[in-house]
Design an enzyme around this catalytic site. Structure first.
Site, PDB file in Angstrom:
ATOM      1  N   LYS A 100      -3.042   6.297   1.277  1.00 49.84           N
ATOM      2  CA  LYS A 100      -2.897   6.762   2.667  1.00 49.84           C
ATOM      3  C   LYS A 100      -1.943   7.948   2.697  1.00 49.84           C
ATOM      4  O   LYS A 100      -0.722   7.786   2.794  1.00 49.84           O
ATOM      5  CB  LYS A 100      -2.384   5.597   3.523  1.00 49.84           C
ATOM      6  CG  LYS A 100      -2.626   5.784   5.011  1.00 49.84           C
ATOM      7  CD  LYS A 100      -2.519   4.463   5.743  1.00 49.84           C
ATOM      8  CE  LYS A 100      -2.463   4.635   7.228  1.00 49.84           C
ATOM      9  NZ  LYS A 100      -3.710   5.090   7.843  1.00 49.84           N
TER      10      LYS A 100
ATOM     11  N   GLU B 269     -16.687   5.213   4.860  1.00 46.04           N
ATOM     12  CA  GLU B 269     -15.929   4.659   5.977  1.00 46.04           C
ATOM     13  C   GLU B 269     -16.016   5.541   7.198  1.00 46.04           C
ATOM     14  O   GLU B 269     -16.634   6.599   7.191  1.00 46.04           O
ATOM     15  CB  GLU B 269     -14.494   4.324   5.586  1.00 46.04           C
ATOM     16  CG  GLU B 269     -13.655   5.495   5.165  1.00 46.04           C
ATOM     17  CD  GLU B 269     -12.254   5.034   4.754  1.00 46.04           C
ATOM     18  OE1 GLU B 269     -11.734   4.053   5.302  1.00 46.04           O
ATOM     19  OE2 GLU B 269     -11.669   5.698   3.887  1.00 46.04           O
TER      20      GLU B 269
ATOM     21  N   ARG C 176       0.834  -1.208   0.000  1.00 38.65           N
ATOM     22  CA  ARG C 176       0.000   0.000   0.000  1.00 38.65           C
ATOM     23  C   ARG C 176       0.869   1.258   0.000  1.00 38.65           C
ATOM     24  O   ARG C 176       0.498   2.284  -0.589  1.00 38.65           O
ATOM     25  CB  ARG C 176      -0.954  -0.037   1.204  1.00 38.65           C
ATOM     26  CG  ARG C 176      -2.095   0.947   1.081  1.00 38.65           C
ATOM     27  CD  ARG C 176      -3.169   0.692   2.115  1.00 38.65           C
ATOM     28  NE  ARG C 176      -2.675   0.884   3.465  1.00 38.65           N
ATOM     29  CZ  ARG C 176      -3.361   0.558   4.575  1.00 38.65           C
ATOM     30  NH1 ARG C 176      -4.569   0.017   4.473  1.00 38.65           N
ATOM     31  NH2 ARG C 176      -2.851   0.768   5.768  1.00 38.65           N
TER      32      ARG C 176
HETATM   33  N1  PLP Z   1      -9.456   3.821   6.542  1.00 38.84           N
HETATM   34  C1  PLP Z   1      -8.663   4.859   6.849  1.00 38.84           C
HETATM   35  C2  PLP Z   1      -9.028   6.191   6.319  1.00 38.84           C
HETATM   36  C3  PLP Z   1      -7.534   4.651   7.654  1.00 38.84           C
HETATM   37  O1  PLP Z   1      -6.748   5.672   7.998  1.00 38.84           O
HETATM   38  C4  PLP Z   1      -7.231   3.372   8.111  1.00 38.84           C
HETATM   39  C5  PLP Z   1      -6.025   3.124   8.895  1.00 38.84           C
HETATM   40  O2  PLP Z   1      -5.036   2.691   8.402  1.00 38.84           O
HETATM   41  C6  PLP Z   1      -8.080   2.321   7.764  1.00 38.84           C
HETATM   42  C7  PLP Z   1      -9.176   2.587   6.983  1.00 38.84           C
HETATM   43  C8  PLP Z   1      -7.780   0.940   8.218  1.00 38.84           C
HETATM   44  O3  PLP Z   1      -6.765   0.354   7.451  1.00 38.84           O
HETATM   45  P1  PLP Z   1      -5.817  -0.741   8.039  1.00 38.84           P
HETATM   46  O4  PLP Z   1      -6.679  -1.837   8.533  1.00 38.84           O
HETATM   47  O5  PLP Z   1      -4.975  -1.163   6.896  1.00 38.84           O
HETATM   48  O6  PLP Z   1      -5.044  -0.104   9.126  1.00 38.84           O
HETATM   49  C1  COI Z   2      -4.317   3.247  11.485  1.00 39.07           C
HETATM   50  O1  COI Z   2      -5.246   2.506  11.810  1.00 39.07           O
HETATM   51  O2  COI Z   2      -3.150   2.860  11.379  1.00 39.07           O
HETATM   52  C2  COI Z   2      -4.578   4.634  11.179  1.00 39.07           C
HETATM   53  O3  COI Z   2      -4.181   5.072  10.179  1.00 39.07           O
HETATM   54  C3  COI Z   2      -5.310   5.423  12.105  1.00 39.07           C
HETATM   55  C4  COI Z   2      -4.875   6.833  12.282  1.00 39.07           C
HETATM   56  C5  COI Z   2      -4.228   7.102  13.554  1.00 39.07           C
HETATM   57  C6  COI Z   2      -4.371   7.581  11.127  1.00 39.07           C
END
Ligand code: PLP
Ligand code: COI
Length: 341
Positions: A185, A221, A82
């Site tokens: 991200k 989300e 990612r």
């Molecule tokens: N959606 C957003 C906008 C996020 O910042 C995050 C955090 O990383 C997630 C979803 C969840 O993604 P992940 O499970 O890869 O941490």
């Molecule tokens: C995560 O779940 O890693 C996030 O990105 C959450 C946040 C603190 C940006």
């Protein structure tokens, strides 16, 4: 090992200083050596592309001290992939997966004493980030970049821990644009969500549920986490080009299948909220955070998912299973964890 004097059980999801960070610079068309630093500062040119045109991206993943005392890192290669997608979306230099993983292992080992002990419920959050550092005044991309990885011990993302939270939704604010940067991200997405997030907090809500920015008809989300819900033995999660594809959500979908649930990744109309038996936010920081109630601030409608103040049975089982794998309590049948020797 000189164990830091921290109250592990009381940790929140915040920054606690640790010993070292690691850095790697892309210059003259190539990545340099990994450097170890004990400084929390970076020397930056005042015209750096990251400062002016937001050429920045980041990741978030965790390391856990297991029941067997071993250190486990959860699905690091997925974060590495990612990180590459985010770099491509921001016209930045993609960091090879191998180098990403090498930096993660190194920064975790260097800060081993900050990995919270097993049983405290805390973990070591790993935050890789990349910035464009070439001086830029005309709007164009940098040719030099720094990747920095820092770590910090963290507790639960929501103050309530695994207790259902109350969140709100509104059509007043968008986190990202329909064809924008929601699926990668980058800091800009979070900067753009601060105002709405603060408003929600002031109104007493733990989080804000965003709708699709184009039509405002479908669930997108939940702040910095994905959304999923349960109905009729089915795990339902939004399919949308403006959400971040969550590694936690992907893992929970697999665990739901393992538990015999059907999984549906599709558009989720707002009205369907009426039909869900359980709802939850999920992400690295949030893990699996049950949602007890959603208030629609525009229509005044309220959707209730927990009447007794407890999480539903399926959300609880999913949470226990993913935590169990991360802490080495149950077999990691999908090979999601890398054990750091
Ligand atoms: N959606 C957003 C906008 C996020 O910042 C995050 C955090 O990383 C997630 C979803 C969840 O993604 P992940 O499970 O890869 O941490
Ligand atoms: C995560 O779940 O890693 C996030 O990105 C959450 C946040 C603190 C940006």
């Amino acid at each position: 090992m000189n164990v830091p004097d921290l109250n592990w059980e009381e940790l929140i999801f915040g920054y606690t200083p640790t010993d070292y960070n690691v850095r790697c610079t892309f210059q003259d068309g190539k990545w340099g050596e990994i450097e170890v630093s004990d400084s929390v500062y970076i020397p930056l040119h005042i015209a750096s592309a990251c400062l002016h045109y937001s050429q920045q991206l980041f990741e978030g993943l965790k390391a856990f001290r297991g029941k067997d005392g071993k250190i486990r890192i959860f699905r690091m290669e997925e974060n590495a992939k990612r990180f590459i997608r985010s770099a491509e979306g921001m016209l930045m230099e993609p960091l090879p997966v191998d180098l990403f993983c090498k930096m993660v292992r190194e920064v975790v080992k260097l800060n081993e004493r900050f990995i919270p002990p097993y049983g405290t419920g805390a973990s070591l959050y790993i935050r890789p980030l990349e910035i464009g550092i070439t001086p830029k005044i005309g709007v164009s991309g940098a040719s030099e970049f720094i990747v920095i990885m820092l770590v910090t011990p963290v507790g639960p993302y929501f103050k309530s821990g695994f207790k259902p939270t109350k969140i709100c939704m509104t059509r007043e604010y968008d986190r990202v644009a329909p064809k924008g940067t929601g699926s990668i991200k980058i800091g800009g997405n979070y900067g753009a969500s601060l105002f709405a997030g603060e408003k929600a907090h002031k109104l007493g809500y733990a989080n804000i549920l965003y709708l699709d920015p184009k039509e405002k008809k479908y669930i997108d989300e939940c702040g910095a986490a994905n959304f999923f819900a349960i109905k009729d033995n089915t795990y339902v999660t939004p399919d949308s080009e403006s959400v971040l594809p969550s590694i936690t959500n992907m893992s929970l979908q697999q665990l739901a299948k393992d538990m015999g649930l059907k999984v549906e990744k599709r558009q989720v109309p707002v009205e369907e909220l009426e039909e869900f038996e359980e709802a939850s936010a999920c992400g690295t920081a949030a893990v699996c955070s049950p949602i007890g109630q959603i208030d629609d601030l525009d229509t005044g409608k309220t959707y209730i998912f927990s009447k007794n103040g407890e999480a539903g049975p399926i959300t609880t089982q999913l949470y226990n299973t993913i935590r169990g794998i991360q802490y080495g309590e149950i077999p990691d049948t999908h090979n999601w964890c890398e054990i750091i020797e």
